[in-house]
Design a protein around this motif. Structure first.
Motif, PDB file in Angstrom:
ATOM      1  N   ILE A  96      82.122  52.295  36.546  1.00 20.81           N
ATOM      2  CA  ILE A  96      83.387  52.015  37.213  1.00 20.81           C
ATOM      3  C   ILE A  96      83.312  52.404  38.686  1.00 20.81           C
ATOM      4  O   ILE A  96      82.900  53.510  39.029  1.00 20.81           O
ATOM      5  CB  ILE A  96      84.545  52.774  36.533  1.00 20.81           C
ATOM      6  CG1 ILE A  96      84.721  52.274  35.085  1.00 20.81           C
ATOM      7  CG2 ILE A  96      85.838  52.601  37.319  1.00 20.81           C
ATOM      8  CD1 ILE A  96      85.812  52.990  34.329  1.00 20.81           C
ATOM      9  N   ILE A 143      84.082  47.639  36.157  1.00 22.12           N
ATOM     10  CA  ILE A 143      85.488  47.627  36.571  1.00 22.12           C
ATOM     11  C   ILE A 143      85.557  48.077  38.027  1.00 22.12           C
ATOM     12  O   ILE A 143      84.788  48.948  38.451  1.00 22.12           O
ATOM     13  CB  ILE A 143      86.358  48.573  35.707  1.00 22.12           C
ATOM     14  CG1 ILE A 143      86.243  48.236  34.209  1.00 22.12           C
ATOM     15  CG2 ILE A 143      87.822  48.492  36.132  1.00 22.12           C
ATOM     16  CD1 ILE A 143      86.980  49.216  33.313  1.00 22.12           C
ATOM     17  N   VAL A 288      87.929  43.160  36.626  1.00 22.99           N
ATOM     18  CA  VAL A 288      86.615  43.191  35.981  1.00 22.99           C
ATOM     19  C   VAL A 288      85.713  42.191  36.702  1.00 22.99           C
ATOM     20  O   VAL A 288      85.973  40.980  36.648  1.00 22.99           O
ATOM     21  CB  VAL A 288      86.703  42.828  34.486  1.00 22.99           C
ATOM     22  CG1 VAL A 288      85.306  42.802  33.859  1.00 22.99           C
ATOM     23  CG2 VAL A 288      87.598  43.826  33.750  1.00 22.99           C
ATOM     24  N   SER A 292      79.920  42.202  35.230  1.00 21.55           N
ATOM     25  CA  SER A 292      80.020  43.221  34.176  1.00 21.55           C
ATOM     26  C   SER A 292      79.214  42.813  32.949  1.00 21.55           C
ATOM     27  O   SER A 292      79.262  41.668  32.503  1.00 21.55           O
ATOM     28  CB  SER A 292      81.479  43.424  33.768  1.00 21.55           C
ATOM     29  OG  SER A 292      81.570  44.232  32.608  1.00 21.55           O
ATOM     30  N   ALA A 298      85.262  46.965  28.902  1.00 26.21           N
ATOM     31  CA  ALA A 298      86.019  47.119  30.145  1.00 26.21           C
ATOM     32  C   ALA A 298      87.490  46.758  29.926  1.00 26.21           C
ATOM     33  O   ALA A 298      88.401  47.491  30.348  1.00 26.21           O
ATOM     34  CB  ALA A 298      85.416  46.249  31.238  1.00 26.21           C
ATOM     35  N   LEU A 302      90.888  49.119  30.230  1.00 23.61           N
ATOM     36  CA  LEU A 302      92.010  48.762  31.090  1.00 23.61           C
ATOM     37  C   LEU A 302      93.321  48.686  30.307  1.00 23.61           C
ATOM     38  O   LEU A 302      94.386  49.009  30.833  1.00 23.61           O
ATOM     39  CB  LEU A 302      91.728  47.438  31.793  1.00 23.61           C
ATOM     40  CG  LEU A 302      90.552  47.466  32.781  1.00 23.61           C
ATOM     41  CD1 LEU A 302      90.371  46.111  33.449  1.00 23.61           C
ATOM     42  CD2 LEU A 302      90.756  48.558  33.825  1.00 23.61           C
TER      43      LEU A 302
END
Length: 331
Positions: A96, A143, A288, A292, A298, A302
């Motif tokens: 992240i 993220i 995102v 990723s 992810a 979230l």
């Protein structure tokens, strides 16, 4: 009681058992020279969930010719070592990238989520603009938490984000802060603290790539002070660095994020919340990136960030809940 000597035939059996265990290790590790079960990455070995159910059968096969309890103990030890490592190897990791104002709040959120999931969260903090540039260049983040909505929106428009993954998660606030040993008291003097003759340096985040820096400039202009104090401004690479300038007395006062000044390290200082009608609300959003490699994980994290429990953590650090929470930013 003296131990009985091991017979030659017994020694041969033990050596054969060790050899079979080495063969088993080779099957697990794809390495013929590994004498014990130490897990390492291998494209040829089965993944953890597939291998773990097969271990008892593999071990039983290896020990079948030998009735020795010694061999069975060795097999059990191999399994006890292998299974935890296999489980660890299968743990999903989320990388992240987050704006520096989230250093404390997001660390708490990540710790809370790790406790309820088989997930390892790696956090990288910096200015939103610099992180945005890294993602544009293909940085492998799952993220991106920005201190504004503009950078996530730009990724959306450029087709660099997972569709409908951009959403607002918090509203940031500006605070005028001075150290506890300072004679400046923004709680009483507000903006006038900046005009005190003792003030030589005023710390803010770099407005070129930090949303909190741009908001600080906007607030100063709204208060009619920007031109008067402009020569005294010193820029931190991000809002955390600006806070460090003031905390270490390399600046007498600073315009900082409430999410930083609300932490114990800053609690004894003097602070004043800058009126929110003097700057555009810092509507902070996440997204995102398309790069990723763990999109499902992810999105699950979230969803947690938007939960009441997570929002309570954000509010503890001075963030406000946005009205747009749960309404993705369109491309």
């Amino acid at each position: 009681m003296p131990m009985r000597p091991i017979s030659v035939s017994r020694r041969v059996s033990i050596h054969r058992a060790v050899f079979r265990l080495r063969q088993l290790s080779a099957r697990l590790l794809d390495s013929p020279f590994c004498p014990v079960v130490i897990l390492r990455a291998s494209t040829k070995m089965p993944e953890g969930p597939q291998l773990i159910p097969r271990l008892p059968k593999l071990l039983k096969t290896a020990a079948a010719p030998f009735g020795s309890s010694f061999v069975r103990i060795l097999c059990a030890l191999c399994a006890s070592v292998a299974i935890p490592f296999l489980s660890s190897a299968q743990q999903t990791q989320l990388n992240i990238a987050a704006a520096s104002d989230l250093k404390f709040a997001l660390t708490d959120l990540a710790a809370a989520y790790e406790k309820q999931s088989n997930l390892k969260i790696n956090l990288t903090f910096g200015s939103s603009g610099n992180l945005f540039a890294q993602i544009q260049n293909g940085a492998p983040f799952d993220i991106f938490f920005s201190a504004d909505s503009d950078y996530p929106r730009k990724l959306n428009v450029a087709g660099l984000a997972l569709p409908n993954s951009a959403d607002s998660y918090a509203i940031g606030k500006l605070v005028l802060w001075s150290p506890p040993n300072s004679k400046l008291n923004p709680e009483k003097s507000g903006w006038q603290s900046l005009l005190d003759p003792s003030v030589q340096k005023i710390a803010i985040a770099n407005p070129d790539h930090a949303p909190y820096g741009r908001a600080a400039i906007e607030a100063l202009r709204s208060a009619g002070l920007y031109e008067k104090i402009k020569p005294k401004l010193v820029f931190g690479g991000n809002i955390s660095q600006a806070a460090q300038f003031v905390q270490s007395c390399n600046a007498e006062i600073g315009i900082l994020a409430a999410s930083i000044t609300s932490t114990p390290a800053f609690a004894s200082g003097h602070s004043w919340k800058i009126p929110q009608d003097q700057y555009t609300p810092l509507l902070q959003s996440f997204v995102v990136p398309k790069t990723s490699t763990n999109k499902d994980a992810a999105l699950a994290f979230l969803a947690f960030v938007k939960s009441p429990a997570a929002q309570a953590i954000l509010e503890k650090y001075g963030f406000a809940k946005p009205e747009s929470l749960g309404h993705p930013i369109p491309r």
